[in-house]
Design a protein around this motif. Structure first.
Motif, short mmCIF file in Angstrom:
data_model
loop_
_atom_site.label_atom_id
_atom_site.label_comp_id
_atom_site.label_asym_id
_atom_site.label_seq_id
_atom_site.Cartn_x
_atom_site.Cartn_y
_atom_site.Cartn_z
N SER A 283 0.77 -1.15 0.07
CA SER A 283 0.17 -0.13 0.03
C SER A 283 1.08 1.26 0.08
O SER A 283 1.97 1.26 0.51
CB SER A 283 -0.77 0.08 1.20
OG SER A 283 -1.47 1.40 1.40
N LYS A 284 0.40 2.30 -0.69
CA LYS A 284 0.89 3.73 -0.59
C LYS A 284 1.04 4.22 0.77
O LYS A 284 1.64 5.28 1.15
CB LYS A 284 0.33 4.37 -1.66
CG LYS A 284 0.74 4.46 -2.93
CD LYS A 284 0.16 5.26 -3.78
CE LYS A 284 0.53 5.35 -5.27
NZ LYS A 284 0.15 6.53 -6.20
N THR A 340 -4.24 2.96 -4.73
CA THR A 340 -3.38 3.14 -3.82
C THR A 340 -2.60 1.82 -3.25
O THR A 340 -1.92 1.78 -2.21
CB THR A 340 -3.91 3.85 -2.47
OG1 THR A 340 -5.02 2.85 -2.00
CG2 THR A 340 -4.51 5.23 -2.96
N TYR A 341 -2.93 0.75 -3.82
CA TYR A 341 -2.36 -0.44 -3.52
C TYR A 341 -2.01 -1.39 -4.35
O TYR A 341 -2.78 -1.41 -5.56
CB TYR A 341 -3.25 -1.21 -2.34
CG TYR A 341 -4.60 -1.94 -2.56
CD1 TYR A 341 -4.47 -3.17 -2.86
CD2 TYR A 341 -5.57 -0.92 -2.57
CE1 TYR A 341 -5.66 -3.80 -3.36
CE2 TYR A 341 -6.83 -1.71 -2.99
CZ TYR A 341 -6.90 -2.83 -3.32
OH TYR A 341 -8.15 -3.64 -3.75
N HIS A 427 6.70 5.22 -1.76
CA HIS A 427 5.57 5.19 -2.17
C HIS A 427 4.81 6.25 -1.19
O HIS A 427 4.73 6.01 0.06
CB HIS A 427 4.68 3.93 -2.12
CG HIS A 427 5.04 3.29 -3.31
ND1 HIS A 427 4.28 3.35 -4.61
CD2 HIS A 427 5.66 1.93 -3.29
CE1 HIS A 427 5.09 2.25 -5.33
NE2 HIS A 427 5.58 1.62 -4.79
N TRP A 429 0.83 8.13 -0.29
CA TRP A 429 -0.55 8.26 -0.64
C TRP A 429 -1.11 9.17 -1.27
O TRP A 429 -2.31 9.20 -2.03
CB TRP A 429 -1.49 7.83 0.84
CG TRP A 429 -1.14 9.06 1.81
CD1 TRP A 429 -0.16 8.96 2.66
CD2 TRP A 429 -1.96 10.17 2.13
NE1 TRP A 429 -0.55 10.20 3.47
CE2 TRP A 429 -1.49 10.82 3.00
CE3 TRP A 429 -3.01 10.57 1.06
CZ2 TRP A 429 -2.02 12.10 3.29
CZ3 TRP A 429 -3.53 11.89 1.55
CH2 TRP A 429 -3.11 12.58 2.67
N PRO A 436 6.56 4.66 -7.46
CA PRO A 436 7.08 5.35 -6.23
C PRO A 436 7.93 6.47 -6.58
O PRO A 436 8.27 6.78 -7.71
CB PRO A 436 8.06 4.03 -5.79
CG PRO A 436 8.46 3.29 -7.12
CD PRO A 436 7.15 3.33 -7.95
N CYS A 461 8.53 12.46 -9.02
CA CYS A 461 7.86 11.44 -9.86
C CYS A 461 8.44 11.46 -11.27
O CYS A 461 8.13 12.46 -11.93
CB CYS A 461 6.43 11.88 -9.68
SG CYS A 461 5.53 10.66 -10.90
#
Length: 648
Positions: A283-284, A340-341, A427, A429, A436, A461
């Protein structure tokens, strides 16, 4: 071509039965439903681009719809609006409602074509639904069986749902269902936003089987449930258990009331949708993998609050947790947003963690005292005295050195311990791209969270090329954070909370740091403000302050801009000189960038150097006024471009 009445238009209309006869087909829209015009339609005989779909022109002014028996639907004009709440959306297809629509006093809204499409389904008039001119897309699915439309012959409505011809006989208008034996269920619109009693998912569009007196709704796809389900993540098959009493799902910890699946050997009862929950996810919201379990022993858990919503996690029911740091997540919180995951397919594969540090020496208490950081060429040593390195700044966040920092004995390079320990890739959220973020340095950027210009360390990013400074990354890392002068518990970040910031006074901010015990709220920018900072207005370090300690004056002024200052808002203060200043006056947009730094920016074709002009004041290329302070200057030979640091 047939002549017709003009349906309120000033010129005569003609009926066009083929698309090739429509002169402006791809540029024009129906004057009632506002969708692209297609045959059969009425067209203005005088060529003034007035069009009406035949079905829209002949739509009745009042419609008694079988899927909405309480009230008749009236054909009314809905004006265009920018309502983001969804209250002006069609309750069948979800599209925005404007132009002529069918509307009910109970807030049901339907496009003309959606209302007539579903009316024809209710009347078994499927020939009226055929429109071979409308092609399907790969993502278009039948609303009955949810298989791709293109697999079989279908009916389709532009902007709405499709329906396989083979599925038309499988949709009874009324049915008896074991999950609700009190009344029969009828096909109807769910404009009240009820959750499906089977899958617990809210779907405000389409139509469902429902019982209006009891407020119960079931998706069409959930009306027929398989007796047994076998999933690869669980060793035993699940058996359907139709229950009309409330239960708590052992997989997600939320309630159910009608249908559940049970596993006898494991003695668990869960929702149908929870059967396919992934066992392990990345997960982020967390740096490590998270594993799903149906229960946890309380002594193992530690903190029992969800990292996302900060409400208690019941360890006796299902949750996601991290075995390395004991952090807990509600199932619905961590899986709410699919972006988000990711599901970890190979659970045996070793988890990678891109450390920024290599430890060269430990002390007796197990603390790293000599390290190598991948952004510096020399070893770094753990500092033990802040006073020996007074007025030095961390190269990671450009804030003054405080407790717990590393320094280089060969050159003046400093890193806070928390900045040094951040991973090479991370990562987060709050960034929507799936990749990432990568830790970078010596790149000029504007932080997407606090909007300050900087060339300190940042997370970048590689897809959208947006940067987030370390101050904001640390502040938004899930977990409790201490706050300036706050006497209660540490503050927690609530993603959906909207309110007023106690530090700057701005209102209606979404996403706030809050205290569970009092009403204090801080936005991200104010929460990450430096506690101490150096400024040219004072020879000493200025301290962030939340209230006045003296009453020497009834008036409050800023010693930089000499304007009045609200004593209820945060400000910077020097106790030795008794001077105070606005936060915005102390922290200007260029406060986190070094003089003589070189940056690549979009406003100019050459790299620019950040300079301070103490003499020779050329005119700004942006506003034309002399650059009296900090500016960005081009050093390319023959190029005289210069730009104020704060000029738009």
């Amino acid at each position: 071509m047939e002549e017709s009445n003009n349906y309120g238009h000033r010129h005569p209309l003609v009926l066009l039965k083929e698309n090739r006869l429509i002169r402006h087909r791809f540029e024009s829209r129906c004057n009632r439903c506002e969708s692209h015009v297609s045959a059969p339609c009425f067209s203005c005989a005088e060529g003034c681009r007035f069009y009406l779909h035949k079905v829209c022109a002949e739509a009745p002014l009042e419609l008694s719809h079988p899927f909405h028996p309480p009230h008749p639907l009236l054909l009314l004009m809905e004006y265009r609006s920018f309502d983001l709440s969804g209250s002006n959306h069609c309750n069948y297809c979800g599209g925005t409602c404007w132009g002529f629509i069918y509307r009910c006093s109970c807030h049901l809204r339907l496009h003309i074509r959606c209302a007539l499409f579903t009316f024809n389904i209710a009347q078994n008039s499927f020939k009226e639904l055929e429109d071979p001119s409308i092609p399907t897309k790969d993502e278009d699915k039948c609303f009955r069986c949810w298989e791709p439309l293109a697999n079989y012959t279908y009916f389709f409505l532009d902007g709405g749902f499709g329906l396989h011809k083979k599925c038309t006989d499988e949709i009874p208008l009324k049915m008896n269902h074991k999950c609700h034996r009190k009344h029969p269920l009828t096909l109807q619109f769910n404009n009240q936003g009820f959750l499906c009693a089977i899958c617990q998912i809210d779907s405000p569009t389409g139509f469902f089987y429902g019982c209006s007196p009891c407020g119960l709704f079931i998706h069409i796809g959930c009306s027929s449930l398989p007796r047994n389900i076998k999933d690869k993540t669980h060793p035993h098959p699940f058996t359907l258990l139709l229950r009309r009493v409330p239960f708590i799902c052992d997989a997600c910890g939320t309630s159910g009331s009608h249908a559940a699946y049970s596993c006898g050997p494991c003695d668990i009862i869960i929702h149908k949708k929870c059967i396919s929950l992934p066992r392990v996810i990345k997960s982020k919201w967390h740096d490590h993998r998270l594993s799903h379990t149906y229960f946890l022993h309380r002594e193992y858990v530690g903190i029992l609050d969800c990292i996302i919503c900060h409400e208690e996690v019941n360890a006796e029911h299902g949750s996601y947790s991290c075995s390395k740091c004991n952090d807990m997540f509600h199932v619905d919180c961590v899986t709410k947003d699919e972006d988000t995951y990711v599901i970890v397919e190979n659970e045996d594969e070793e988890e990678e963690y891109a450390n920024s540090l290599i430890v060269l020496e430990w002390n007796d208490s197990g603390e790293a005292i000599v390290v190598e950081h991948f952004k510096h060429v020399h070893p770094l040593r753990l500092g033990d005295s802040v006073s020996e390195h007074e007025n030095k700044c961390c190269h990671g966040c450009f804030l003054p050195i405080s407790t717990s920092f590393y320094y280089c004995s060969q050159c003046e390079f400093y890193l806070h311990k928390i900045c040094a320990e951040l991973p090479k890739v991370k990562h987060v959220w709050h960034h929507r791209c799936p990749q990432p973020l990568v830790l970078t340095s010596n790149e000029g950027f504007v932080c997407v969270k606090c909007d300050y210009i900087s060339n300190a360390f940042s997370y970048k990013c590689e897809k959208c090329y947006k940067y987030t400074c370390l101050r904001c990354v640390v502040a938004l890392t899930p977990g409790a954070r201490t706050c300036l002068g706050h006497k209660h518990k540490p503050l927690l970040f609530y993603t959906d909370y909207k309110g007023k910031c106690n530090a700057c006074g701005e209102d209606d901010i979404e996403g706030m740091f809050r205290c569970k015990d009092c009403d204090i709220c801080l936005d991200v920018k104010c929460f990450s403000l430096p506690i101490t900072i150096q400024n040219k207005c004072d020879e000493h370090l200025l301290s962030l302050t939340e209230h006045e300690d003296n009453s020497y004056s009834e008036s409050h002024f800023c010693d930089i801009c000499e304007e009045s200052r609200d004593p209820n808002l945060w400000f910077y203060h020097c106790r030795r000189c008794d001077s105070s200043a606005h936060v915005k006056c102390v922290l200007r947009k260029y406060s986190f960038i070094k003089v003589r730094s070189i940056l690549d920016v979009e406003v100019h074709k050459h790299p620019l150097t950040f300079v301070k002009r103490a003499y020779y004041y050329p005119n700004c290329s942006g506003c034309g006024e002399p650059c009296l302070d900090y500016a960005f200057e081009c050093t390319e030979p023959g190029c005289n471009y210069i730009h104020h640091a704060l000029c738009p």
